[in-house]
Design a protein around this motif. Sequence first.
Motif, mmCIF file in Angstrom:
data_model
loop_
_atom_site.group_PDB
_atom_site.id
_atom_site.type_symbol
_atom_site.label_atom_id
_atom_site.label_comp_id
_atom_site.label_asym_id
_atom_site.label_seq_id
_atom_site.Cartn_x
_atom_site.Cartn_y
_atom_site.Cartn_z
ATOM 1 N N GLY A 152 0.876 -1.399 0.332
ATOM 2 C CA GLY A 152 0.020 -0.001 0.160
ATOM 3 C C GLY A 152 1.045 1.188 -0.022
ATOM 4 N N GLN A 153 1.738 1.161 -0.493
ATOM 5 C CA GLN A 153 2.890 2.583 -0.267
ATOM 6 C C GLN A 153 3.217 2.972 -1.735
ATOM 7 O OE1 GLN A 153 4.261 3.871 3.164
ATOM 8 N NE2 GLN A 153 2.905 1.886 3.682
ATOM 9 N N VAL A 154 2.840 4.275 -1.680
ATOM 10 C CA VAL A 154 3.274 5.605 -3.085
ATOM 11 C C VAL A 154 4.309 5.999 -3.040
ATOM 12 C CG1 VAL A 154 0.760 4.709 -4.051
ATOM 13 C CG2 VAL A 154 1.401 6.488 -2.763
ATOM 14 N N PRO A 155 5.176 6.119 -3.639
ATOM 15 C CA PRO A 155 5.668 7.140 -4.086
ATOM 16 C C PRO A 155 6.061 8.749 -2.720
ATOM 17 C CG PRO A 155 6.364 6.344 -5.494
ATOM 18 C CD PRO A 155 4.867 5.669 -5.428
ATOM 19 N N ALA A 156 6.497 9.443 -1.620
ATOM 20 C CA ALA A 156 6.129 10.397 -2.032
ATOM 21 C C ALA A 156 6.116 12.038 -2.141
ATOM 22 C CB ALA A 156 5.773 10.869 0.073
ATOM 23 N N GLU A 157 7.723 11.892 -3.469
ATOM 24 C CA GLU A 157 7.636 12.592 -4.204
ATOM 25 C C GLU A 157 6.485 13.197 -5.328
ATOM 26 O OE1 GLU A 157 12.349 12.971 -5.172
ATOM 27 O OE2 GLU A 157 12.137 10.955 -4.106
ATOM 28 N N ASP A 158 6.963 13.887 -5.980
ATOM 29 C CA ASP A 158 6.221 14.777 -6.502
ATOM 30 C C ASP A 158 6.580 14.088 -7.976
ATOM 31 O OD1 ASP A 158 4.016 16.428 -8.592
ATOM 32 O OD2 ASP A 158 5.237 17.493 -9.006
ATOM 33 N N GLY A 159 5.415 13.793 -9.401
ATOM 34 C CA GLY A 159 6.073 13.273 -10.201
ATOM 35 C C GLY A 159 6.903 12.268 -10.360
ATOM 36 N N LEU A 160 6.711 11.182 -9.459
ATOM 37 C CA LEU A 160 6.458 9.216 -9.886
ATOM 38 C C LEU A 160 5.587 9.021 -9.628
ATOM 39 C CD1 LEU A 160 9.490 9.449 -7.260
ATOM 40 C CD2 LEU A 160 9.620 9.503 -9.232
ATOM 41 N N PHE A 161 5.059 8.341 -10.995
ATOM 42 C CA PHE A 161 3.632 8.053 -11.141
ATOM 43 C C PHE A 161 4.374 5.852 -11.693
ATOM 44 C CE2 PHE A 161 3.000 11.886 -11.948
ATOM 45 C CZ PHE A 161 1.528 11.797 -10.809
ATOM 46 N N ASN A 162 2.832 5.341 -11.318
ATOM 47 C CA ASN A 162 2.272 3.750 -11.618
ATOM 48 C C ASN A 162 4.065 3.182 -11.134
ATOM 49 O OD1 ASN A 162 -0.086 3.867 -12.847
ATOM 50 N ND2 ASN A 162 1.095 5.213 -14.203
ATOM 51 N N MET A 163 4.653 3.415 -10.178
ATOM 52 C CA MET A 163 6.253 2.448 -9.401
ATOM 53 C C MET A 163 5.644 1.655 -8.781
ATOM 54 S SD MET A 163 8.632 5.897 -8.703
ATOM 55 C CE MET A 163 9.948 5.398 -9.438
ATOM 56 N N ASN A 164 4.930 0.958 -8.507
ATOM 57 C CA ASN A 164 4.158 0.245 -7.452
ATOM 58 C C ASN A 164 3.219 -1.340 -8.033
ATOM 59 O OD1 ASN A 164 3.133 3.362 -6.740
ATOM 60 N ND2 ASN A 164 4.337 1.440 -5.328
ATOM 61 N N GLY A 165 3.618 -1.607 -8.105
ATOM 62 C CA GLY A 165 3.313 -3.321 -9.261
ATOM 63 C C GLY A 165 2.757 -4.286 -8.422
ATOM 64 N N THR A 166 3.357 -3.915 -6.629
ATOM 65 C CA THR A 166 2.978 -5.165 -5.973
ATOM 66 C C THR A 166 2.471 -3.953 -4.560
ATOM 67 O OG1 THR A 166 4.701 -5.631 -4.742
ATOM 68 C CG2 THR A 166 4.404 -6.969 -6.300
ATOM 69 N N PHE A 167 1.412 -3.391 -4.422
ATOM 70 C CA PHE A 167 1.147 -2.463 -4.075
ATOM 71 C C PHE A 167 0.058 -3.157 -3.542
ATOM 72 C CE2 PHE A 167 -3.184 0.494 -3.126
ATOM 73 C CZ PHE A 167 -2.372 1.168 -2.442
ATOM 74 N N GLU A 168 -0.825 -3.974 -3.677
ATOM 75 C CA GLU A 168 -1.642 -5.013 -2.735
ATOM 76 C C GLU A 168 -1.181 -6.184 -2.070
ATOM 77 O OE1 GLU A 168 -4.819 -5.376 -5.219
ATOM 78 O OE2 GLU A 168 -5.381 -3.308 -5.576
ATOM 79 N N GLY A 169 0.065 -6.196 -2.340
ATOM 80 C CA GLY A 169 0.637 -7.593 -2.248
ATOM 81 C C GLY A 169 1.190 -8.754 -2.861
ATOM 82 N N ILE A 170 1.228 -9.919 -2.179
ATOM 83 C CA ILE A 170 2.001 -11.096 -2.596
ATOM 84 C C ILE A 170 0.807 -11.916 -3.863
ATOM 85 C CG2 ILE A 170 1.026 -12.521 -0.847
ATOM 86 C CD1 ILE A 170 4.208 -14.139 -0.903
ATOM 87 N N HIS A 171 -0.321 -11.329 -4.107
ATOM 88 C CA HIS A 171 -1.121 -12.033 -4.950
ATOM 89 C C HIS A 171 -1.033 -11.522 -6.060
ATOM 90 C CE1 HIS A 171 -4.053 -8.602 -4.413
ATOM 91 N NE2 HIS A 171 -4.166 -8.761 -4.838
ATOM 92 N N LEU A 172 0.356 -10.134 -5.751
ATOM 93 C CA LEU A 172 0.038 -9.616 -7.198
ATOM 94 C C LEU A 172 1.544 -9.872 -7.656
ATOM 95 C CD1 LEU A 172 -1.504 -5.985 -7.140
ATOM 96 C CD2 LEU A 172 -2.692 -8.338 -8.023
ATOM 97 N N PHE A 173 2.738 -10.402 -6.792
ATOM 98 C CA PHE A 173 3.838 -10.721 -6.919
ATOM 99 C C PHE A 173 4.252 -12.173 -8.348
ATOM 100 C CE2 PHE A 173 8.232 -12.035 -6.580
ATOM 101 C CZ PHE A 173 8.813 -11.140 -6.475
ATOM 102 N N ASN A 174 5.187 -11.866 -8.791
ATOM 103 C CA ASN A 174 4.969 -13.330 -10.392
ATOM 104 C C ASN A 174 3.663 -13.361 -10.408
ATOM 105 O OD1 ASN A 174 6.060 -14.455 -12.156
ATOM 106 N ND2 ASN A 174 5.831 -16.601 -9.942
#
Length: 425
Positions: A77-99
């Motif tokens: 559930g973590q996203v980058p705090a810095e402005d301008g960084l997007f779509n950097m969270n492929g496993t935002f919802e955890g292990i069921h998205l990994f691989n």
Amino acid sequence: MGNLIFIRRLCFVGLVTMLVGCTYYENDPIKIPTPDVPDPTSTLEAKFVTTPPSKITSNYWKTADFLPISAQNQTTGQVPAEDGLFNMNGTFEGIHLFNLGDDPDILLKAAYTSDSLYILINWKDTLYNASQANWLYNGPTDPNKAGSTVGWTSQRSDDNLTLSFDMGSGKSDLWNWSLALSEPLGYAIDMIDNGTGAIADAGNKTYVRNALSDNRGGPQYDWDGVQQELTRKPGGRTILDPGYYLLNKKNFTGSPADGDIYFQAECAPCHGVTGDGNGFSNPVYVALNLPGQFNRLTRAALDNFASDHAQHEGSTHYPDTEIDRENLFARLRGFSGIPGYYLQNPTGSNSDIRAVSNVQLAKIDKFNKAGYSVLLVRALNTVNADDIVFDPAQMSYTFSLLLGDNDTLNKIGAFNQQLTFKPNN
């Protein structure tokens, strides 16, 4: 005649005796050796070897015992705090998205010599992700983070791993392998956490931000068109895919904003407004927004291809003037994503951890059928204050393993594992 029959019988008996002599019986004192099969262990056992297993194909790894890791969510559930960084969270919802939800089958093996430690990490990851904060122009929005993505933004993450060794007194030695930022040069990124956050070890890192200003400012450099070659130790000679890696660089030129005006008027009817191939005059056409696609083309190659009607049926729409071609080229690279970092050889304590993997760096394909095999090599004692010292006589060290799949922040893995040095008998 009788003598001939006797001789034949004697030969027959001798043949039978030879065959029987080659047969294994349960009580036979001569044992047939069984192959050495790797076994699972409860700790990561490093065995002493005299021949360094410095390749992932070294014979030692074929029979070495292994530590299986039952991966759990460590950060979600973590996203980058810095402005301008997007779509950097492929496993935002955890292990069921990994691989893609399949078991990553994480296995670790280890060995040591009189001066070095070798750790081999294997895991499954179906897709390659080799980008890190790449530059996209008018890129996609982020489902997990609000904000405009008009103009330049920094997007995408890579596949990565971290080994964290407990140094005592609240300190940790971090070995960070990154497909985008360290593997191309044959290293892992060496860092230390003093309890207040991770910082890089002394010396130059393997990567430098490719930015004019902030995460919306656009790239400073792009590829100069010269084949990117280097020799790694271990690993040997390597060619780097310019679709994802920037080693040989030149100043980025052209206006993607002006190039987009031309693109929307002349190219979008076939290639789509976002370059996805879904144009209104041709709904299924060639997509231009594939990762890395236009970073592999030089301007000369694009000019030759796009203006040739035999290769490109839209050749009549390709610009006639140099300024329009330069701006359009800038726009096309903004579709693919220009590397967000350029590479350099590390120095000082940041060059302590060597790495080699099974990734073919000359051309990064989409599908990773074999999974990852990453071998990390480091001296038992680097004589640097920001590194852990391994003393095989101490026997055991506590470490954690974290893995990222297209994600810099969200991780799976396991804490409080043990590295055990087996005695040198």
